[in-house]
Design an enzyme around this catalytic site. Structure first.
Site, PDB file in Angstrom:
ATOM      1  N   ARG A 266       0.689  -0.695  -0.202  1.00 36.60           N
ATOM      2  CA  ARG A 266       0.010  -0.315  -0.137  1.00 36.60           C
ATOM      3  C   ARG A 266       0.841   1.231   0.067  1.00 36.60           C
ATOM      4  O   ARG A 266       0.955   2.086   1.503  1.00 36.60           O
ATOM      5  CB  ARG A 266      -0.616   0.153   1.212  1.00 36.60           C
ATOM      6  CG  ARG A 266      -1.795  -1.177   1.111  1.00 36.60           C
ATOM      7  CD  ARG A 266      -2.289  -2.062   0.316  1.00 36.60           C
ATOM      8  NE  ARG A 266      -4.131  -0.733   0.198  1.00 36.60           N
ATOM      9  CZ  ARG A 266      -4.655  -1.571   0.311  1.00 36.60           C
ATOM     10  NH1 ARG A 266      -5.503  -2.178   2.377  1.00 36.60           N
ATOM     11  NH2 ARG A 266      -6.249  -1.173   0.937  1.00 36.60           N
TER      12      ARG A 266
ATOM     13  N   SER B  53      -8.180  -1.340  -2.905  1.00 32.53           N
ATOM     14  CA  SER B  53      -8.634  -0.260  -2.295  1.00 32.53           C
ATOM     15  C   SER B  53      -9.493  -0.447  -3.853  1.00 32.53           C
ATOM     16  O   SER B  53     -10.973  -0.165  -3.301  1.00 32.53           O
ATOM     17  CB  SER B  53      -7.849   0.773  -2.615  1.00 32.53           C
ATOM     18  OG  SER B  53      -7.004   1.038  -1.469  1.00 32.53           O
TER      19      SER B  53
ATOM     20  N   ASP C  40      -3.759  -0.508  -6.646  1.00 30.57           N
ATOM     21  CA  ASP C  40      -4.241  -1.256  -5.271  1.00 30.57           C
ATOM     22  C   ASP C  40      -5.434  -1.792  -5.754  1.00 30.57           C
ATOM     23  O   ASP C  40      -6.530  -1.241  -5.393  1.00 30.57           O
ATOM     24  CB  ASP C  40      -4.270  -0.360  -4.837  1.00 30.57           C
ATOM     25  CG  ASP C  40      -4.333  -0.666  -2.692  1.00 30.57           C
ATOM     26  OD1 ASP C  40      -4.889  -1.278  -3.253  1.00 30.57           O
ATOM     27  OD2 ASP C  40      -4.443   0.447  -2.430  1.00 30.57           O
TER      28      ASP C  40
ATOM     29  N   GLN D 257       0.048   2.501  -5.944  1.00 29.53           N
ATOM     30  CA  GLN D 257      -1.605   3.109  -5.947  1.00 29.53           C
ATOM     31  C   GLN D 257      -1.926   2.816  -6.643  1.00 29.53           C
ATOM     32  O   GLN D 257      -3.037   2.210  -6.734  1.00 29.53           O
ATOM     33  CB  GLN D 257      -1.538   4.995  -5.238  1.00 29.53           C
ATOM     34  CG  GLN D 257      -2.096   4.588  -4.599  1.00 29.53           C
ATOM     35  CD  GLN D 257      -1.857   6.037  -3.836  1.00 29.53           C
ATOM     36  OE1 GLN D 257      -1.288   7.020  -4.522  1.00 29.53           O
ATOM     37  NE2 GLN D 257      -2.804   6.829  -2.361  1.00 29.53           N
TER      38      GLN D 257
ATOM     39  N   TYR E 163      -2.708  -0.344   8.889  1.00 28.80           N
ATOM     40  CA  TYR E 163      -3.664  -0.920   9.787  1.00 28.80           C
ATOM     41  C   TYR E 163      -4.011  -1.635  11.332  1.00 28.80           C
ATOM     42  O   TYR E 163      -3.154  -0.556  12.096  1.00 28.80           O
ATOM     43  CB  TYR E 163      -3.489  -2.573   8.938  1.00 28.80           C
ATOM     44  CG  TYR E 163      -3.285  -2.999   7.831  1.00 28.80           C
ATOM     45  CD1 TYR E 163      -4.475  -2.277   6.466  1.00 28.80           C
ATOM     46  CD2 TYR E 163      -1.925  -2.957   6.807  1.00 28.80           C
ATOM     47  CE1 TYR E 163      -4.189  -2.496   5.533  1.00 28.80           C
ATOM     48  CE2 TYR E 163      -1.910  -3.184   5.230  1.00 28.80           C
ATOM     49  CZ  TYR E 163      -3.141  -2.858   4.706  1.00 28.80           C
ATOM     50  OH  TYR E 163      -3.486  -3.051   3.792  1.00 28.80           O
TER      51      TYR E 163
END
Ligand code: NAD
Length: 398
Positions: free
Chosen positions: A128, A139, A136, A133, A235
Site C-alpha cells: 500500500r 482499494s 491497489d 497506488q 493497518y
C-alpha cells in the site's frame, strides 16, 4: 509474450481481469493478448470489442490456458477448469499467474503452485505505497463493496434513508452506523450521506477521525494512541484485552440507536474481529439492517451467515462475500487498470523481465521456481507443518 485472460469460472463472478480498454497498453508494450470467448460477457464487454482493441479471441479454455505465457485472472484457480479438472492443473512450470490469490487462505493451492513451479503473484499482496497506488486492487474492490453495501441496506430497510417533510408528517432520516472506516467504510459513509442518512463512523484508529468528519459523519471511537491502534503500515492492530473491552463498551452503546449498520472491520492476519454479539442484535430495533462486509473472514457480527441473508430478532443480516462482483463494469475497469499496471512492471521489450529489486514485484510474488517467496505465506506453511496439522489460515493479505 502471450497474456491469457480466461473467463472466470467461479459462481456469481461477473468481473473480467482485463477489459477491452486495458488491452491497448499491453499490446503497445509488445504483448499479445489472448481472451477466452465470452470472458467479458458478464461485465458487458463482448468478444467483438476485444477483437477491435487488438486481442485474439480464443474459442475454449483449454487453448487459452495452454497458449498463454501469463494468465491474468480475478479469482484464484478454482475447481472448474478445462476438461472439468481444477484450473491449477492447467498451469505448467514457468507459467505466470496473476490474480487475487489470497495465499494465506489458500495454502493447498500455494502447495500445488509450488509443485508445478508456477510463478504466481497475488494482487492482494501489492504494497500500500504511493508508487503502487494505481495497482491497489484491494482499494478498488473495497470501494465497490462499500458503495454497494449501503445500497443493499437501503433496499432491504423498511424505511427511507433521507428525512422527508410531507403533508402526512415529518419522517426522520435513517441512522447509519459504519464500523471500520478504512477504504470500504469511508465509501459506505459517503454513500449513506449522499442518500441523506445521519451517519456515525466507528473505528479504533484515531487517524481516521478527520476523514470521517470530512464526509459529514460523526466519528465515534475509543481514546487510543496511534501506536496502540495501528501498525507501521497503517493497518489496525489487535488490541490489548483492556483496550478491546473499553472500545467494545463504547460501540455497544451506539448499536441500539442504528437503523442500519454496515460493518467492515478487519485486522490483517487474524479472523475478523467480533464486534456485534447476538445480544447486541437482540437490542436493535426490529426492522434494522446489518450488512457485514467482513463475512468472508468470519464476520464482525456473531449472527452473520456468510453468503446469505438471515433475519434474527427482527433484524435482517446480510453476509455478502463477493459484493464487488455485483458491479462488474466498474469493478472490472478498476481491476483491469490495477492488474495491467502491475503486469507491465514485469515486461521489457515485449518479454518477461522480473526485477527482484523492485519492492512491488518482490512483495507480490507468492511462488517462484518451486519455492514460496511470500514471507507471510511461508511462515504460515512452516507453522502448519511444524504443528503436523493443516493450518486454519484466515488472512487475506500480509
Ligand atoms: P482493512 O480492510 O484492513 O480494515 C478496515 C477497517 O477496519 C480499518 O479502518 C481498521 O482500522 C478497522 N478495524 C479493524 N479492527 C477494528 C475494530 N476492532 N473496531 C473497529 N474498527 C476496526 O483496511 P483498509 O481499508 O484496507 O485500509 C487500512 C489502511 O490502509 C488505512 O490506513 C488506509 O488509509 C491505508 N491505505 C493506504 C493506501 C496507500 O497508501 N496506497 C491505500 C489503501 C489503504
Amino acid at each position: 509474450m502471450k497474456v491469457g485472460v480466461p473467463r472466470e469460472s467461479g459462481a456469481g463472478e461477473r468481473r473480467v481481469a482485463v477489459t477491452p480498454d486495458a488491452v491497448k497498453p499491453l499490446t503497445a508494450a509488445g504483448v499479445t493478448v489472448l481472451v477466452e470467448k465470452d470472458a467479458g460477457a458478464g461485465a458487458f464487454h463482448f468478444d467483438a470489442a476485444y477483437a477491435s482493441a487488438g486481442a485474439t479471441v480464443v474459442p475454449d479454455a483449454a487453448s487459452l490456458w495452454r497458449d498463454a505465457d501469463a494468465v491474468l485472472k480475478i479469482q484464484p484457480p478454482g475447481p472448474n477448469g478445462p476438461g472439468g479438472r481444477p484450473e491449477v492443473e492447467s498451469l505448467r512450470e514457468g507459467q505466470i499467474l496473476v490474480c487475487l490469490l489470497r495465499p494465506l487462505s489458500n495454502l493447498d493451492l500455494v502447495r500445488d503452485l509450488v509443485a508445478r513451479k508456477v510463478t504466481s503473484f497475488s494482487m492482494d499482496a501489492i504494497p500500500r505505497t504511493t508508487r503502487a497506488q494505481r495497482m491497489d486492487a484491494l482499494s478498488s474492490m473495497a470501494t465497490a463493496a462499500g458503495y454497494k453495501a449501503v445500497l443493499m441496506a437501503a433496499v432491504s430497510a423498511p424505511r427511507f434513508f433521507p428525512m422527508f417533510v410531507t403533508a402526512a408528517g415529518t419522517l426522520a432520516p435513517s441512522r447509519v452506523l459504519v464500523i471500520g472506516a478504512g477504504v470500504a467504510g469511508l465509501q459506505a459513509i459517503a454513500t449513506a450521506r449522499r442518500l441523506g442518512a445521519v451517519v456515525e463512523g466507528y473505528d479504533i484508529r484515531p487517524a481516521v477521525k478527520e476523514e470521517v468528519e470530512s464526509l459529514g459523519a460523526t466519528f465515534v471511537g475509543p481514546k487510543l494512541s496511534a501506536e496502540e491502534a495501528q501498525d507501521a503500515q497503517g493497518y489496525a492492530k489487535a488490541l490489548t484485552p483492556e483496550a478491546r473491552a473499553a472500545a467494545q463498551e463504547l460501540l455497544r452503546a451506539r448499536i441500539p440507536h442504528a437503523d442500519v449498520i454496515v460493518t467492515t472491520a478487519r485486522v490483517p492476519g487474524l479472523p475478523a474481529p467480533r464486534l456485534i454479539s447476538a445480544d447486541d442484535v437482540s437490542r436493535m430495533k426490529p426492522g434494522s439492517v446489518i450488512v457485514d462486509l467482513a463475512a468472508d473472514m468470519g464476520g464482525n457480527c456473531e449472527l452473520t451467515e456468510p453468503g446469505h441473508e438471515t433475519v434474527k430478532h427482527g433484524v435482517t443480516i446480510h453476509g455478502p462475500v463477493r459484493l464487488a462482483a455485483s458491479l462488474p463494469i466498474h469493478a472490472s475497469q478498476m481491476y483491469a487498470r490495477n492488474i495491467t499496471s502491475f503486469f507491465l512492471l514485469m515486461v521489457k521489450n515485449g518479454a518477461l523481465n522480473l526485477d527482484w529489486n523492485d519492492d512491488i514485484v518482490r512483495d507480490t510474488c507468492v511462488t517462484y521456481d518451486g519455492a514460496v517467496k511470500h514471507a507471510p505465506t511461508r511462515e504460515r506453511l512452516d507453522a502448519g507443518s511444524a504443528a503436523g496439522a493443516p493450518t486454519r489460515a484466515r488472512m487475506d493479505r500480509p
